[in-house]
Design an enzyme around this catalytic site. Structure first.
Site: not given
Length: 356
Positions: A221, A306
Protein backbone atom coordinates in the site's frame (compact mmCIF):
# COMPACT_ATOMS: atom_id res chain seq x y z
CA UNK A 1 21.62 30.23 -22.55
CA UNK A 2 22.82 33.26 -20.59
CA UNK A 3 25.74 35.13 -22.11
CA UNK A 4 27.30 35.24 -18.63
CA UNK A 5 27.85 31.49 -18.57
CA UNK A 6 31.43 30.30 -19.20
CA UNK A 7 32.63 29.23 -22.63
CA UNK A 8 31.36 25.88 -23.83
CA UNK A 9 33.43 22.80 -23.12
CA UNK A 10 33.95 19.35 -24.59
CA UNK A 11 34.93 17.71 -21.29
CA UNK A 12 32.30 16.69 -18.79
CA UNK A 13 31.32 14.07 -16.23
CA UNK A 14 28.46 11.61 -16.55
CA UNK A 15 26.81 9.61 -13.78
CA UNK A 16 24.68 6.48 -13.71
CA UNK A 17 23.88 3.59 -11.44
CA UNK A 18 27.04 1.41 -11.45
CA UNK A 19 24.99 -1.61 -12.55
CA UNK A 20 23.68 0.34 -15.55
CA UNK A 21 26.83 2.26 -16.41
CA UNK A 22 27.45 0.17 -19.52
CA UNK A 23 24.05 1.23 -20.87
CA UNK A 24 24.72 4.87 -20.00
CA UNK A 25 27.99 4.68 -21.95
CA UNK A 26 26.05 3.26 -24.91
CA UNK A 27 23.82 6.33 -24.76
CA UNK A 28 26.86 8.62 -24.76
CA UNK A 29 28.34 6.76 -27.72
CA UNK A 30 25.02 6.86 -29.57
CA UNK A 31 25.00 10.65 -29.26
CA UNK A 32 28.71 11.00 -30.08
CA UNK A 33 30.43 7.91 -31.52
CA UNK A 34 33.82 9.66 -31.35
CA UNK A 35 33.58 10.52 -27.65
CA UNK A 36 36.41 9.34 -25.40
CA UNK A 37 34.84 7.81 -22.30
CA UNK A 38 36.90 6.85 -19.25
CA UNK A 39 35.49 4.86 -16.35
CA UNK A 40 36.86 6.10 -13.04
CA UNK A 41 37.78 3.10 -10.91
CA UNK A 42 37.75 5.10 -7.66
CA UNK A 43 34.25 6.44 -8.44
CA UNK A 44 31.76 3.70 -9.36
CA UNK A 45 29.06 5.02 -11.67
CA UNK A 46 31.10 8.04 -12.82
CA UNK A 47 32.70 8.55 -16.23
CA UNK A 48 34.98 11.28 -17.58
CA UNK A 49 34.09 12.24 -21.14
CA UNK A 50 35.84 14.21 -23.85
CA UNK A 51 33.34 14.52 -26.67
CA UNK A 52 33.51 15.78 -30.22
CA UNK A 53 30.16 17.47 -29.70
CA UNK A 54 30.19 20.26 -27.15
CA UNK A 55 28.50 19.95 -23.77
CA UNK A 56 25.81 22.45 -24.77
CA UNK A 57 25.19 20.64 -28.06
CA UNK A 58 24.71 17.34 -26.25
CA UNK A 59 22.48 18.99 -23.66
CA UNK A 60 20.20 20.30 -26.38
CA UNK A 61 20.00 16.86 -27.97
CA UNK A 62 19.21 15.15 -24.67
CA UNK A 63 16.64 17.74 -23.68
CA UNK A 64 14.76 16.85 -26.86
CA UNK A 65 15.27 13.08 -26.41
CA UNK A 66 16.36 12.37 -22.82
CA UNK A 67 18.59 9.37 -22.07
CA UNK A 68 17.19 6.57 -19.94
CA UNK A 69 20.24 5.43 -17.99
CA UNK A 70 22.55 8.46 -18.00
CA UNK A 71 21.37 10.07 -14.79
CA UNK A 72 23.35 13.31 -14.43
CA UNK A 73 25.92 15.31 -16.39
CA UNK A 74 28.00 18.34 -15.51
CA UNK A 75 30.63 20.29 -17.44
CA UNK A 76 34.29 20.55 -16.49
CA UNK A 77 35.61 24.10 -16.71
CA UNK A 78 38.47 23.84 -14.23
CA UNK A 79 40.65 21.06 -12.87
CA UNK A 80 42.74 21.45 -9.73
CA UNK A 81 45.38 19.08 -8.38
CA UNK A 82 45.55 19.07 -4.59
CA UNK A 83 46.81 17.03 -1.70
CA UNK A 84 45.03 16.17 1.53
CA UNK A 85 46.56 19.15 3.29
CA UNK A 86 45.59 21.70 0.65
CA UNK A 87 41.91 20.94 0.19
CA UNK A 88 41.13 24.26 1.85
CA UNK A 89 42.69 25.93 -1.22
CA UNK A 90 39.89 24.71 -3.46
CA UNK A 91 38.38 27.85 -4.95
CA UNK A 92 36.66 29.42 -7.94
CA UNK A 93 38.96 31.57 -10.05
CA UNK A 94 38.06 35.03 -11.33
CA UNK A 95 36.91 33.77 -14.71
CA UNK A 96 34.45 31.29 -13.22
CA UNK A 97 33.16 33.87 -10.74
CA UNK A 98 32.65 36.34 -13.59
CA UNK A 99 30.59 33.75 -15.47
CA UNK A 100 28.06 33.37 -12.61
CA UNK A 101 24.87 35.32 -13.30
CA UNK A 102 24.21 37.54 -10.23
CA UNK A 103 20.51 37.67 -11.08
CA UNK A 104 20.06 33.90 -10.96
CA UNK A 105 19.93 31.72 -7.86
CA UNK A 106 22.73 29.20 -7.45
CA UNK A 107 23.83 26.24 -5.42
CA UNK A 108 27.06 24.31 -5.02
CA UNK A 109 26.78 20.54 -5.44
CA UNK A 110 29.75 18.51 -4.27
CA UNK A 111 30.49 14.81 -4.63
CA UNK A 112 33.48 13.13 -2.97
CA UNK A 113 35.06 9.85 -4.01
CA UNK A 114 37.92 7.89 -2.50
CA UNK A 115 37.79 9.29 1.03
CA UNK A 116 39.05 12.91 1.13
CA UNK A 117 38.99 14.04 4.76
CA UNK A 118 36.09 16.48 4.49
CA UNK A 119 32.33 16.55 3.98
CA UNK A 120 30.41 17.83 0.93
CA UNK A 121 28.67 20.52 2.98
CA UNK A 122 32.06 21.97 3.96
CA UNK A 123 32.97 22.48 0.30
CA UNK A 124 29.48 23.76 -0.50
CA UNK A 125 29.56 26.34 2.27
CA UNK A 126 33.07 27.58 1.50
CA UNK A 127 32.43 28.06 -2.23
CA UNK A 128 28.96 29.52 -1.67
CA UNK A 129 30.46 32.14 0.63
CA UNK A 130 32.98 32.99 -2.07
CA UNK A 131 30.23 33.42 -4.67
CA UNK A 132 28.05 35.55 -2.42
CA UNK A 133 30.95 37.81 -1.50
CA UNK A 134 32.25 38.20 -5.06
CA UNK A 135 29.07 38.07 -7.15
CA UNK A 136 26.09 38.56 -4.87
CA UNK A 137 24.00 35.84 -6.51
CA UNK A 138 21.28 34.45 -4.19
CA UNK A 139 21.97 31.03 -2.69
CA UNK A 140 19.13 28.55 -3.17
CA UNK A 141 20.08 25.00 -2.30
CA UNK A 142 16.82 23.47 -3.55
CA UNK A 143 15.83 24.06 -7.19
CA UNK A 144 18.55 26.59 -8.08
CA UNK A 145 18.76 28.19 -11.53
CA UNK A 146 22.51 27.65 -11.89
CA UNK A 147 24.77 25.03 -10.36
CA UNK A 148 28.46 24.95 -9.50
CA UNK A 149 29.34 21.26 -9.72
CA UNK A 150 32.35 20.01 -7.75
CA UNK A 151 33.67 16.47 -7.99
CA UNK A 152 36.65 15.56 -5.80
CA UNK A 153 38.45 12.30 -6.48
CA UNK A 154 41.18 10.86 -4.25
CA UNK A 155 43.67 8.98 -6.40
CA UNK A 156 47.08 7.43 -5.89
CA UNK A 157 49.47 10.35 -5.59
CA UNK A 158 46.98 13.08 -4.81
CA UNK A 159 43.53 14.54 -5.17
CA UNK A 160 41.89 15.74 -8.35
CA UNK A 161 39.04 18.25 -8.27
CA UNK A 162 36.82 19.16 -11.19
CA UNK A 163 34.64 22.28 -11.19
CA UNK A 164 32.00 23.34 -13.69
CA UNK A 165 29.19 25.87 -14.02
CA UNK A 166 25.90 25.17 -15.76
CA UNK A 167 22.23 25.95 -15.73
CA UNK A 168 20.43 23.45 -13.52
CA UNK A 169 18.29 22.44 -16.50
CA UNK A 170 21.42 21.33 -18.36
CA UNK A 171 22.41 18.64 -15.86
CA UNK A 172 19.59 16.12 -16.54
CA UNK A 173 18.84 16.22 -12.80
CA UNK A 174 18.70 19.00 -10.20
CA UNK A 175 20.30 16.64 -7.67
CA UNK A 176 24.06 16.11 -7.48
CA UNK A 177 24.84 12.97 -9.44
CA UNK A 178 21.10 12.45 -9.89
CA UNK A 179 21.00 11.11 -6.33
CA UNK A 180 17.48 12.06 -5.35
CA UNK A 181 17.00 11.98 -1.58
CA UNK A 182 13.78 12.17 0.44
CA UNK A 183 13.24 12.54 4.14
CA UNK A 184 11.83 9.34 5.60
CA UNK A 185 8.20 9.74 6.67
CA UNK A 186 7.38 7.99 9.99
CA UNK A 187 4.19 6.72 8.32
CA UNK A 188 6.08 5.20 5.41
CA UNK A 189 4.83 1.75 4.45
CA UNK A 190 7.46 0.62 1.97
CA UNK A 191 10.71 1.69 0.33
CA UNK A 192 8.92 1.79 -3.01
CA UNK A 193 7.23 5.03 -1.93
CA UNK A 194 10.49 6.81 -2.78
CA UNK A 195 10.21 5.50 -6.35
CA UNK A 196 6.80 7.10 -6.77
CA UNK A 197 7.81 10.36 -5.10
CA UNK A 198 10.83 10.62 -7.40
CA UNK A 199 8.77 9.80 -10.48
CA UNK A 200 6.21 12.46 -9.56
CA UNK A 201 8.95 15.08 -9.39
CA UNK A 202 11.01 13.95 -12.39
CA UNK A 203 8.04 13.53 -14.74
CA UNK A 204 6.01 16.42 -13.27
CA UNK A 205 2.93 14.23 -13.11
CA UNK A 206 -0.30 16.26 -13.42
CA UNK A 207 -2.93 16.00 -10.71
CA UNK A 208 -6.71 16.32 -10.84
CA UNK A 209 -8.15 17.54 -7.53
CA UNK A 210 -9.99 14.57 -6.04
CA UNK A 211 -9.03 12.51 -9.09
CA UNK A 212 -9.55 8.79 -9.48
CA UNK A 213 -6.35 6.73 -9.28
CA UNK A 214 -5.91 3.02 -9.93
CA UNK A 215 -3.03 1.26 -8.13
CA UNK A 216 -2.36 -2.15 -9.68
CA UNK A 217 -0.43 -4.58 -7.50
CA UNK A 218 -0.98 -2.20 -4.59
CA UNK A 219 0.06 -4.33 -1.58
CA UNK A 220 1.33 -3.45 0.93
CA UNK A 221 0.00 0.00 0.00
CA UNK A 222 2.93 2.42 -0.17
CA UNK A 223 1.94 3.90 -3.50
CA UNK A 224 -1.71 4.12 -2.42
CA UNK A 225 -0.63 6.08 0.65
CA UNK A 226 1.29 8.56 -1.50
CA UNK A 227 -1.68 8.95 -3.83
CA UNK A 228 -3.86 9.84 -0.85
CA UNK A 229 -1.34 12.49 0.21
CA UNK A 230 -1.93 14.06 -3.23
CA UNK A 231 -5.70 14.06 -2.66
CA UNK A 232 -6.57 11.15 -4.96
CA UNK A 233 -9.41 8.68 -4.53
CA UNK A 234 -7.66 5.33 -4.79
CA UNK A 235 -8.77 1.99 -6.16
CA UNK A 236 -6.17 -0.47 -4.89
CA UNK A 237 -6.04 -3.84 -6.65
CA UNK A 238 -4.11 -6.76 -5.14
CA UNK A 239 -5.02 -10.23 -3.78
CA UNK A 240 -2.80 -9.54 -0.77
CA UNK A 241 -3.72 -7.38 2.21
CA UNK A 242 -2.87 -3.71 2.46
CA UNK A 243 -1.09 -2.32 5.50
CA UNK A 244 -3.56 -2.10 8.36
CA UNK A 245 -2.89 1.64 8.69
CA UNK A 246 -4.79 2.12 5.41
CA UNK A 247 -7.84 0.08 6.42
CA UNK A 248 -9.66 3.04 7.96
CA UNK A 249 -9.09 5.38 5.02
CA UNK A 250 -12.41 5.91 3.20
CA UNK A 251 -10.48 7.23 0.20
CA UNK A 252 -9.04 3.78 -0.56
CA UNK A 253 -11.19 1.01 -2.02
CA UNK A 254 -9.31 -2.30 -1.93
CA UNK A 255 -10.26 -5.05 -4.42
CA UNK A 256 -8.70 -8.37 -3.39
CA UNK A 257 -8.24 -9.49 -6.97
CA UNK A 258 -5.51 -9.90 -9.51
CA UNK A 259 -5.18 -7.06 -12.00
CA UNK A 260 -6.40 -9.42 -14.74
CA UNK A 261 -9.52 -10.38 -12.77
CA UNK A 262 -10.25 -6.73 -12.00
CA UNK A 263 -9.91 -5.82 -15.70
CA UNK A 264 -12.50 -8.49 -16.55
CA UNK A 265 -15.00 -6.60 -14.42
CA UNK A 266 -14.90 -3.67 -16.88
CA UNK A 267 -13.76 -0.95 -14.48
CA UNK A 268 -14.54 2.70 -15.15
CA UNK A 269 -12.07 5.42 -16.07
CA UNK A 270 -9.20 6.83 -14.06
CA UNK A 271 -7.12 9.99 -14.12
CA UNK A 272 -4.00 8.08 -13.11
CA UNK A 273 -3.07 4.40 -13.41
CA UNK A 274 -0.05 2.96 -11.57
CA UNK A 275 1.64 -0.40 -11.98
CA UNK A 276 4.59 -1.55 -9.83
CA UNK A 277 3.97 -5.27 -10.17
CA UNK A 278 6.76 -7.84 -10.27
CA UNK A 279 6.01 -9.24 -13.70
CA UNK A 280 7.92 -10.17 -16.81
CA UNK A 281 8.41 -6.96 -18.79
CA UNK A 282 6.42 -7.75 -21.95
CA UNK A 283 3.63 -9.37 -19.90
CA UNK A 284 3.40 -6.27 -17.70
CA UNK A 285 3.40 -4.06 -20.81
CA UNK A 286 0.56 -6.07 -22.36
CA UNK A 287 -1.45 -5.83 -19.15
CA UNK A 288 -0.87 -2.08 -18.94
CA UNK A 289 -1.89 -1.66 -22.57
CA UNK A 290 -5.13 -3.50 -21.80
CA UNK A 291 -5.93 -0.87 -19.17
CA UNK A 292 -5.29 2.03 -21.59
CA UNK A 293 -8.99 2.38 -22.56
CA UNK A 294 -9.74 3.01 -18.90
CA UNK A 295 -7.54 6.11 -18.73
CA UNK A 296 -9.22 9.52 -18.98
CA UNK A 297 -8.29 11.49 -22.15
CA UNK A 298 -6.01 13.84 -20.21
CA UNK A 299 -4.88 11.14 -17.81
CA UNK A 300 -1.43 9.70 -17.12
CA UNK A 301 0.07 6.35 -16.21
CA UNK A 302 3.23 5.31 -14.38
CA UNK A 303 4.72 1.86 -14.37
CA UNK A 304 7.95 0.14 -13.46
CA UNK A 305 9.41 -2.25 -16.00
CA UNK A 306 11.59 -5.04 -14.60
CA UNK A 307 14.77 -5.64 -16.63
CA UNK A 308 16.55 -9.02 -16.28
CA UNK A 309 20.29 -8.44 -16.34
CA UNK A 310 21.23 -10.41 -19.46
CA UNK A 311 18.23 -9.25 -21.51
CA UNK A 312 17.80 -5.65 -20.41
CA UNK A 313 17.79 -3.94 -23.79
CA UNK A 314 15.75 -6.64 -25.50
CA UNK A 315 13.07 -6.57 -22.79
CA UNK A 316 13.03 -2.77 -22.76
CA UNK A 317 12.65 -2.47 -26.53
CA UNK A 318 10.01 -5.18 -26.74
CA UNK A 319 8.00 -3.67 -23.88
CA UNK A 320 8.20 -0.14 -25.29
CA UNK A 321 6.96 -1.42 -28.63
CA UNK A 322 3.94 -3.02 -26.93
CA UNK A 323 3.16 0.07 -24.88
CA UNK A 324 3.59 2.34 -27.90
CA UNK A 325 0.53 0.76 -29.50
CA UNK A 326 -1.71 1.98 -26.67
CA UNK A 327 0.07 5.00 -25.14
CA UNK A 328 2.34 7.88 -25.90
CA UNK A 329 5.52 6.91 -24.05
CA UNK A 330 6.49 10.34 -22.73
CA UNK A 331 9.58 9.29 -20.82
CA UNK A 332 11.52 6.25 -19.67
CA UNK A 333 14.02 6.75 -16.87
CA UNK A 334 16.19 4.71 -14.56
CA UNK A 335 15.51 6.65 -11.38
CA UNK A 336 17.82 6.77 -8.38
CA UNK A 337 15.30 4.73 -6.37
CA UNK A 338 14.84 2.12 -9.10
CA UNK A 339 16.73 -1.10 -8.82
CA UNK A 340 16.75 -3.54 -11.76
CA UNK A 341 13.98 -1.64 -13.50
CA UNK A 342 13.07 1.58 -15.23
CA UNK A 343 10.05 3.80 -14.61
CA UNK A 344 7.84 4.77 -17.55
CA UNK A 345 5.59 7.82 -17.86
CA UNK A 346 2.68 7.24 -20.24
CA UNK A 347 -0.11 9.42 -21.60
CA UNK A 348 -3.11 8.89 -23.86
CA UNK A 349 -2.06 9.44 -27.50
CA UNK A 350 -3.20 12.79 -28.87
CA UNK A 351 -4.89 11.02 -31.78
CA UNK A 352 -7.06 9.15 -29.29
CA UNK A 353 -7.84 12.34 -27.35
CA UNK A 354 -8.95 14.15 -30.52
CA UNK A 355 -11.46 11.43 -31.38
CA UNK A 356 -13.06 11.13 -27.94
Amino acid sequence: MSSSLPPDTHTWLGSADPDFLDLAIREIKAADPEAAVQRLREAPGLVWVCSQRSFVDLVEAWQADPPIFLRHICPIHREQRLDEGSLSKLHLDEEMLAAIDPMRSFSVQTRLFGGPNLKPFQVNEALAEQVIAAVGAPLQVKDPQQVISVVILAETGGIRAWLGLSLATQNLSNWAGGIHRFRRDPNQISRSEFKLLEAIQVFQVPWVAGGQALDLGAAPGGWSRILRLYGQQVTAVDPADLDERLSQDPGICHHRLSAQAYLARSPGRFHLILNDMRMDGPASANLMAAFAPHLEPQGAALMTLKLPYRQRLRVLRQSLEILGRAFSVVRARHLFHNRSEVTLYLRVPQSAVSTT
